[in-house]
Design an enzyme around this catalytic site. Structure first.
Site, short mmCIF file in Angstrom:
data_model
loop_
_atom_site.label_atom_id
_atom_site.label_comp_id
_atom_site.label_asym_id
_atom_site.label_seq_id
_atom_site.Cartn_x
_atom_site.Cartn_y
_atom_site.Cartn_z
N HIS A 173 61.33 -27.14 -69.03
CA HIS A 173 62.02 -28.26 -69.68
C HIS A 173 61.44 -28.45 -71.08
O HIS A 173 60.35 -29.01 -71.24
CB HIS A 173 61.87 -29.53 -68.84
N HIS A 209 62.68 -28.71 -75.60
CA HIS A 209 63.75 -28.99 -76.58
C HIS A 209 63.41 -28.27 -77.87
O HIS A 209 63.02 -28.91 -78.86
CB HIS A 209 63.85 -30.49 -76.85
N LYS A 234 64.99 -29.34 -81.20
CA LYS A 234 64.50 -30.56 -81.86
C LYS A 234 63.11 -30.38 -82.47
O LYS A 234 62.70 -31.15 -83.33
CB LYS A 234 64.36 -31.69 -80.83
N GLU A 250 65.24 -42.19 -67.69
CA GLU A 250 64.05 -42.17 -68.55
C GLU A 250 63.85 -43.58 -69.11
O GLU A 250 64.06 -43.84 -70.29
CB GLU A 250 64.24 -41.13 -69.66
N ASP A 286 58.52 -30.61 -72.43
CA ASP A 286 59.47 -31.51 -73.06
C ASP A 286 59.39 -31.37 -74.59
O ASP A 286 59.35 -30.27 -75.09
CB ASP A 286 59.26 -32.96 -72.59
N HIS A 298 68.71 -35.00 -67.25
CA HIS A 298 67.70 -35.98 -67.68
C HIS A 298 68.13 -37.28 -67.01
O HIS A 298 69.23 -37.77 -67.26
CB HIS A 298 67.77 -36.22 -69.19
ZN LIG Z 1 63.86 -33.59 -72.19
#
Ligand SMILES: [Zn+2]
Length: 433
Positions: A75, A77, A80, A229, A327, A226
């Protein structure tokens, strides 16, 4: 230390019971046993208890150093990653992260920008010893038309070094546009990706989840969510996902990330949810660093009192597959991080108490995510498997998890790789303006 040759033997290494399924040896209370490993032609030719294998001249004595299989990070990103210098999170909150990232995406995420940051992230992950990685790709229009082709190229470029998977990422409301969502599902299927959405409590959540499952079934896709959260006790989308999986008769793999609100809910509610999650065969990944950073963030001069992570111990006790992962890295959702799964495991050990006993928690960064990602030759050390492993200085958990282990040796297909981390200055020109 590792010879640049096709065949050699490593003697006196510490292997962990949970990641070495074929080894019969005397394991200590930490789960370690001393062993010898034979490497031939890039593969593990054999693993045996130390001193039990046939004596060979030239074996390299590693003095009891820990040797683990390469990591699997399920997991991340990487679309980003590393935008922090040009778009920091103004207040460290979840909403601050969402707004800042959305603005940066709309303004700056050209194919070149995304590709260069992705490649930077992957060089970090590779140098730290990661062998397979799943990333989410923001797929809010028109970004899906930019990021998915970039990802396809990146996967080819990195083939043989990091096995890459991608999951689309969009808020559950995005599913309301059925025609667009179907086109996205087709794009994901064509890229051999995973169908992903972010779930939270919208009035038509059940209906929208049914559409997500319908598209996954129609296109033969695994799912990655997701979920929840937040600290809001009313956030129960994890349970809704489990229910939707059961009533849709879904038989693909489902990975659910975060599930933070579960830790805030009353016991009876938790038990009901965990029953359903176990029954539906969902796997859960906790993102401890990101959760610690964003959850219980207060901007009133008071101190956080909650760690932000989900109920990983209770899940594992019920047979639910559990993993931990990186993450975000250096973006508004998490200001730090370098896709180093040893760092993730070290932080997870502290935040989630994955110790005393350690038990089989090391699976959470290797064998379990490999299973969830359907990887054949990753996450464990087995005779016949690829010789992909990491040799640390540490000889015990306390030694391993006390230092950064920046001098670890990463071996891929039997050869020690060059572990050069990219220089941050490479990205400077992308951060201007
Ligand atoms: Zn995430």
């Amino acid at each position: 230390m590792i010879p640049d040759s096709a065949s050699y033997r490593l003697a006196n290494v510490r292997l962990h019971r949970s990641l070495t399924p074929g080894l019969s040896a005397a394991f200590d209370s930490d789960g370690f046993a001393l062993a010898d490993i034979a490497v031939a032609d890039g593969r593990i030719a054999g693993i045996a208890a130390h001193g039990k294998s046939k004596a060979q001249t030239g074996a390299i004595d590693l003095g009891g150093r820990i040797l683990l299989p390469c990591f699997v990070d399920c997991h991340t990103h990487i679309d980003k990653g590393h935008i922090w210098p040009r778009k920091p999170n103004p207040d460290g909150t979840f909403m601050g992260a969402l707004d800042a990232t959305g603005a940066d995406r709309a303004a700056r995420w050209s194919a070149e920008d995304v590709a260069r940051r992705m490649d930077f992230s992957l060089r970090c992950a590779y140098a730290h010893g990661t062998k397979a990685l799943r990333t989410h790709l923001d797929s809010v229009p028109p970004q899906e038309e930019i990021s998915w082709p970039v990802f396809a190229t990146m996967r080819e470029t990195w083939r043989g070094r990091i096995d890459l998977q991608a999951a689309c990422l969009l808020g559950i409301e995005g599913v309301r546009d059925k025609a667009w969502f179907e086109r996205l599902a087709k794009r994901v299927a064509a890229a051999k990706g995973v169908l992903g959405v972010v779930t939270y409590m919208v009035p038509d959540l059940e209906e929208l989840l049914d559409q997500v499952f319908a598209q996954a079934i129609k296109h033969g896709l695994d799912l990655d969510f997701h979920a929840d959260e937040t600290d809001d006790v009313a956030a129960i989308s994890l349970k809704k996902i489990a229910e939707a999986s059961l009533w849709n008769g879904f038989d693909g793999n489902i990975l659910v990330g975060h599930c933070c609100s579960l830790s805030r809910q009353p016991d009876l509610e938790v038990l009901d949810t965990l029953d359903k999650v176990a029954k539906a065969g969902l796997a859960v990944v906790s993102l401890p660093m990101c959760n610690l950073y964003l959850q219980d963030r207060r901007n009133d001069g008071t101190t956080p009192r909650w760690r932000g992570v989900t109920l990983l111990h209770e899940m594992k006790a019920r047979g639910i597959k559990v993993a931990v992962a990186s993450d975000n890295t250096r973006d508004p959702f998490y200001a730090y991080g370098d896709l180093d799964m040893l760092d993730v495991y070290r932080m997870a050990t502290r935040i989630l108490h994955l110790d005393h006993p350690v038990g089989d928690w090391p699976k959470a960064v290797a064998a379990t995510p490999a299973e969830v990602m359907r990887l054949d030759d990753a996450g464990t050390l087995t005779a016949g498997g690829s010789a992909d492993f990491i040799i640390f200085k540490g000889r015990s958990w306390t030694e391993l998890l006390s230092r950064p282990e920046s001098d670890r040796i990463v071996v891929r297909e039997g050869r020690a790789i060059e572990r050069k981390l990219p220089d941050y200055a490479e990205l400077d020109e992308l951060m201007v303006g």
